[in-house]
Motif scaffolding. Structure first.
Motif, PDB file in Angstrom:
ATOM      1  N   ILE A   1       0.852  -1.195   0.000  1.00  0.00           N
ATOM      2  CA  ILE A   1       0.000   0.000   0.000  1.00  0.00           C
ATOM      3  C   ILE A   1       0.891   1.250   0.000  1.00  0.00           C
ATOM      4  O   ILE A   1       1.860   1.341   0.763  1.00  0.00           O
TER       5      ILE A   1
ATOM      6  N   THR B   1      -1.894   6.530   1.065  1.00  0.00           N
ATOM      7  CA  THR B   1      -3.042   5.703   1.473  1.00  0.00           C
ATOM      8  C   THR B   1      -2.827   5.150   2.869  1.00  0.00           C
ATOM      9  O   THR B   1      -3.766   5.101   3.680  1.00  0.00           O
TER      10      THR B   1
ATOM     11  N   LYS C   1     -16.403  -3.948  12.491  1.00  0.00           N
ATOM     12  CA  LYS C   1     -16.699  -5.234  11.850  1.00  0.00           C
ATOM     13  C   LYS C   1     -18.153  -5.597  12.109  1.00  0.00           C
ATOM     14  O   LYS C   1     -18.621  -5.576  13.267  1.00  0.00           O
TER      15      LYS C   1
ATOM     16  N   ARG D   1     -13.194   3.715   3.226  1.00  0.00           N
ATOM     17  CA  ARG D   1     -13.588   2.633   2.338  1.00  0.00           C
ATOM     18  C   ARG D   1     -14.245   1.532   3.154  1.00  0.00           C
ATOM     19  O   ARG D   1     -13.966   1.400   4.346  1.00  0.00           O
TER      20      ARG D   1
ATOM     21  N   SER E   1     -16.725  -9.490   2.640  1.00  0.00           N
ATOM     22  CA  SER E   1     -16.328 -10.814   2.189  1.00  0.00           C
ATOM     23  C   SER E   1     -17.368 -11.824   2.668  1.00  0.00           C
ATOM     24  O   SER E   1     -17.760 -11.798   3.830  1.00  0.00           O
TER      25      SER E   1
ATOM     26  N   TRP F   1      -5.586 -14.510   7.833  1.00  0.00           N
ATOM     27  CA  TRP F   1      -6.006 -13.899   9.091  1.00  0.00           C
ATOM     28  C   TRP F   1      -6.656 -14.939   9.999  1.00  0.00           C
ATOM     29  O   TRP F   1      -7.104 -15.999   9.536  1.00  0.00           O
TER      30      TRP F   1
ATOM     31  N   HIS G   1      -9.426 -15.010  13.409  1.00  0.00           N
ATOM     32  CA  HIS G   1     -10.318 -14.352  14.370  1.00  0.00           C
ATOM     33  C   HIS G   1     -10.587 -15.298  15.532  1.00  0.00           C
ATOM     34  O   HIS G   1     -10.748 -16.511  15.330  1.00  0.00           O
TER      35      HIS G   1
HETATM   36  O1  YOG Z   1     -11.048  -8.562   6.908  1.00  0.00           O
HETATM   37  O2  YOG Z   1      -9.290  -8.983   5.613  1.00  0.00           O
HETATM   38  O3  YOG Z   1     -12.032  -9.582   9.325  1.00  0.00           O
HETATM   39  O4  YOG Z   1     -12.820  -9.841   5.258  1.00  0.00           O
HETATM   40  C1  YOG Z   1      -7.356  -4.692   5.899  1.00  0.00           C
HETATM   41  C2  YOG Z   1      -6.900  -3.390   5.312  1.00  0.00           C
HETATM   42  C3  YOG Z   1      -8.227   0.927   4.151  1.00  0.00           C
HETATM   43  C4  YOG Z   1      -7.915   0.884   2.676  1.00  0.00           C
HETATM   44  C5  YOG Z   1      -8.786  -4.630   6.249  1.00  0.00           C
HETATM   45  C6  YOG Z   1      -9.639   0.459   4.413  1.00  0.00           C
HETATM   46  C7  YOG Z   1      -5.582  -3.628   4.624  1.00  0.00           C
HETATM   47  C8  YOG Z   1      -6.497   1.272   2.368  1.00  0.00           C
HETATM   48  C9  YOG Z   1      -9.167  -5.978   6.742  1.00  0.00           C
HETATM   49  C10 YOG Z   1      -9.719  -0.362   5.654  1.00  0.00           C
HETATM   50  C11 YOG Z   1      -4.984  -2.343   4.141  1.00  0.00           C
HETATM   51  C12 YOG Z   1      -5.450   0.293   2.873  1.00  0.00           C
HETATM   52  C13 YOG Z   1     -10.992  -1.084   5.872  1.00  0.00           C
HETATM   53  C14 YOG Z   1      -9.952  -6.726   5.712  1.00  0.00           C
HETATM   54  C15 YOG Z   1      -5.210  -2.162   2.697  1.00  0.00           C
HETATM   55  C16 YOG Z   1      -5.447  -0.981   2.133  1.00  0.00           C
HETATM   56  C17 YOG Z   1     -11.842  -1.450   4.717  1.00  0.00           C
HETATM   57  C18 YOG Z   1     -10.031  -8.194   6.078  1.00  0.00           C
HETATM   58  C19 YOG Z   1     -11.261  -9.948   7.071  1.00  0.00           C
HETATM   59  C20 YOG Z   1     -11.137 -10.295   8.537  1.00  0.00           C
HETATM   60  C21 YOG Z   1     -12.677 -10.246   6.567  1.00  0.00           C
END
Ligand code: YOG
Length: 135
Positions: A26, A30, A41, A59, A63, A107, A109
């Protein structure tokens, strides 16, 4: 009976999100915005079927998956990559593997009472997030 993650969870701690974002590739600007965010969440769960929404003022990301069923995940609005993703139970933990361009991506949880934990990993970086139930 599997654990039930359904509910609304607000972030209270976010350790090494910066390192995780660098590992994902990234860009600086950003990352500076993303590092200020307080994600929420929303888990919608029916047994082994999940929709997980990650909501922020910048943003949103959503999923949907079934336990043990590999699917194609496009990390739209995140690092915009294609992964072959599978989520499995490890006892009551949710363990996700995201196969793709990045090594060691995934990941986990788990819950303890009204606390939800999330570890996000990519390459050699681990981000540790903590959420509290608000609904
Ligand atoms: O969630 O994998 O709960 O889908 C990871 C952000 C920032 C955008 C979010 C927006 C990674 C710019 C976790 C942040 C950073 C930065 C929130 C997503 C990437 C880009 C939308 C994730 C899982 C587990 C479920």
């Amino acid at each position: 009976m599997p654990a039930n993650y359904s509910g609304t969870w607000d972030i209270v701690d976010n350790e090494n999100f910066e390192g995780y974002m660098v590992a994902l590739g990234i860009d600086f600007a950003t990352r500076k915005i993303a590092g200020m965010l307080k994600p929420q969440k929303i888990f919608e769960q029916d047994g082994d079927s999940f929709t997980v929404k990650t909501l922020t003022t910048f943003r949103n990301y959503s999923s949907s998956f079934k336990i043990g069923e590999e699917f194609e995940e496009i990390t739209k609005g995140l690092d915009n990559k294609k992964c072959q993703t599978t989520v499995n139970w490890d006892n009551d933990k949710l363990v996700c593997v995201q196969k793709g361009e990045k090594k060691n991506r995934g990941w986990t949880h788990w819950m303890e009472g009204d606390t939800l934990y999330l570890e996000l990993k990519c390459e050699d970086q681990i981000c540790k997030q903590t959420y509290k139930r608000t609904a």
